[in-house]
Write an enzyme that holds these catalytic residues in place. Structure first.
Site, PDB file in Angstrom:
ATOM      1  N   SER A 146      -3.964  -5.817  -5.641  1.00 25.08           N
ATOM      2  CA  SER A 146      -3.640  -6.899  -4.711  1.00 25.08           C
ATOM      3  C   SER A 146      -4.867  -7.744  -4.406  1.00 25.08           C
ATOM      4  O   SER A 146      -5.993  -7.252  -4.420  1.00 25.08           O
ATOM      5  CB  SER A 146      -3.083  -6.326  -3.410  1.00 25.08           C
ATOM      6  OG  SER A 146      -1.917  -5.574  -3.654  1.00 25.08           O
TER       7      SER A 146
HETATM    8  N1  SAH Z   1      -1.967  -0.971  -3.609  1.00 27.64           N
HETATM    9  C1  SAH Z   1      -2.401  -1.548  -4.853  1.00 27.64           C
HETATM   10  C2  SAH Z   1      -1.394  -2.505  -5.410  1.00 27.64           C
HETATM   11  C3  SAH Z   1      -0.646  -1.915  -6.557  1.00 27.64           C
HETATM   12  S1  SAH Z   1       0.604  -2.957  -7.233  1.00 27.64           S
HETATM   13  C4  SAH Z   1      -3.769  -2.173  -4.666  1.00 27.64           C
HETATM   14  O1  SAH Z   1      -4.566  -1.627  -3.949  1.00 27.64           O
HETATM   15  O2  SAH Z   1      -4.080  -3.181  -5.236  1.00 27.64           O
HETATM   16  C5  SAH Z   1       2.058  -2.174  -6.629  1.00 27.64           C
HETATM   17  C6  SAH Z   1       2.286  -0.771  -7.103  1.00 27.64           C
HETATM   18  O3  SAH Z   1       3.518  -0.343  -6.554  1.00 27.64           O
HETATM   19  C7  SAH Z   1       2.438  -0.610  -8.621  1.00 27.64           C
HETATM   20  O4  SAH Z   1       1.471   0.276  -9.076  1.00 27.64           O
HETATM   21  C8  SAH Z   1       3.836  -0.046  -8.792  1.00 27.64           C
HETATM   22  O5  SAH Z   1       3.947   0.905  -9.826  1.00 27.64           O
HETATM   23  C9  SAH Z   1       4.063   0.601  -7.441  1.00 27.64           C
HETATM   24  N2  SAH Z   1       5.444   0.861  -7.091  1.00 27.64           N
HETATM   25  C10 SAH Z   1       6.540   0.091  -7.274  1.00 27.64           C
HETATM   26  N3  SAH Z   1       7.655   0.726  -6.840  1.00 27.64           N
HETATM   27  C11 SAH Z   1       7.225   1.931  -6.331  1.00 27.64           C
HETATM   28  C12 SAH Z   1       7.895   3.051  -5.740  1.00 27.64           C
HETATM   29  N4  SAH Z   1       9.220   3.084  -5.549  1.00 27.64           N
HETATM   30  N5  SAH Z   1       7.142   4.098  -5.367  1.00 27.64           N
HETATM   31  C13 SAH Z   1       5.810   4.114  -5.544  1.00 27.64           C
HETATM   32  N6  SAH Z   1       5.128   3.105  -6.104  1.00 27.64           N
HETATM   33  C14 SAH Z   1       5.833   2.019  -6.495  1.00 27.64           C
END
Ligand code: SAH
Length: 296
Positions: A146
């Protein structure tokens, strides 16, 4: 807009949950090129693209948390010899934090946490030169880290000036936001549904020795009922609605922040106001990767 809904640390770390293969296992992605990823689009379009500022910060908050200070020490103490590259990254990170503050984030605890966590350590080497621009970046598996502004904004909204005990993040990704959360809450739990990203986050987080962070592999839409309730819940992926299980796992008085929508998404703040009562507020437009059920 408001509506009523009645829906049917300490460092260093043992981080027993953060153990695994000692190499990056899932981070391969768009080799070196700057890529417009879902989460960049809204802000890049409205602000003409992010760039690294050339000036120093004006008012970066002093670290006020022992968690932050401990992580700072862990980061600084990691190499035995002076590391000019780490000093450079600290300076660029200060500039990033100053920019996030200018964009409107006021919470000094959040800004301090952002100033502590080495974002470049969560990005694959080919992209690390872009670690401190205000953009999301690919982390492999069609997912993104993010953008710093949105990480800070969501945590500020969730925190609302409170001292947080227990926080849940859905969507660990590479682990960056989880590390920032670990600076501001006593206990942090983060769930990821893509196994190689869960493993990548472990590898990224291990050197930071964060004792108050637990990573879980699973479907975050189900939450973590065994450790609920949570004072705060953050979703890093957008669903068409906030899963009911997560609403149920919010403590009374707790705040959940989530992107909601498909093509058009908005941040939604949900406060649990009673045993069977939640207050929902719609905040700014955002663009996140989708929330998906199950694990892969
Ligand atoms: N928090 C991260 C952002 C990751 S992007 C950061 O620090 O930048 C969003 C993430 O959500 C992805 O890795 C995706 O696989 C995850 N995601 C989507 N649906 C999900 C679910 N139901 N349970 C857990 N993770 C999920």
């Amino acid at each position: 807009m408001k509506e009523r809904r009645n829906p049917g640390s300490t460092f260093p770390l043992p981080l027993s949950s953060v153990t695994g293969p000692d190499r990056r296992s899932g981070g391969s992605s768009a080799g070196g090129a700057r890529v417009a990823t879902p989460q960049t689009a809204t802000r890049n379009a409205s602000q003409g693209g992010a760039k690294v500022p050339s000036h120093a910060p004006t008012a970066v908050a002093a670290p006020s948390k022992s968690h932050s200070q401990a992580m700072q020490r862990a980061v600084e103490n990691a190499p035995a010899a002076p590391r000019p590259d780490l000093m450079v990254s600290a300076a660029i990170r200060h500039a990033m934090v100053a920019r996030v503050a200018r964009q409107g984030v006021k919470d000094s605890v959040v800004l301090s946490a952002l100033d502590t966590v080495p974002r470049h350590a969560f990005i694959e080497p080919a992209l690390s030169a872009q670690a401190y621009i205000d953009a999301s970046l690919p982390i492999g598996h069609e997912q993104t880290i993010s953008q710093p502004y949105i990480v800070a904004r969501m945590i500020e909204v969730m925190r609302n000036g409170r001292q947080l005990e227990r926080v849940l993040e859905i969507g660990t990704g590479c682990g960056y936001q989880a590390a920032v959360l670990a600076c501001i809450a006593k206990e942090v739990f983060s769930i990821e549904r893509i196994k190689p990203l869960h493993e990548l986050a472990k590898v990224n987080l291990r050197p930071l020795r964060i004792a108050n962070l637990r990573l879980h592999y699973g479907d975050g839409m189900l939450g973590l009922p065994q450790v609920a309730p949570f004072d705060g819940i953050i979703l890093a992926a957008a669903g068409l609605e906030v899963p009911r299980a997560l609403l149920e796992q919010l403590a009374i008085g707790g705040r959940l922040v989530a992107p909601v929508g498909a093509q058009v998404q908005h941040l939604q703040l949900i406060t649990r106001t009673g045993k069977a009562e939640w207050l929902s507020e719609t905040l700014e437009a955002v663009r996140f990767v989708p929330l998906r059920p199950g694990t892969v």
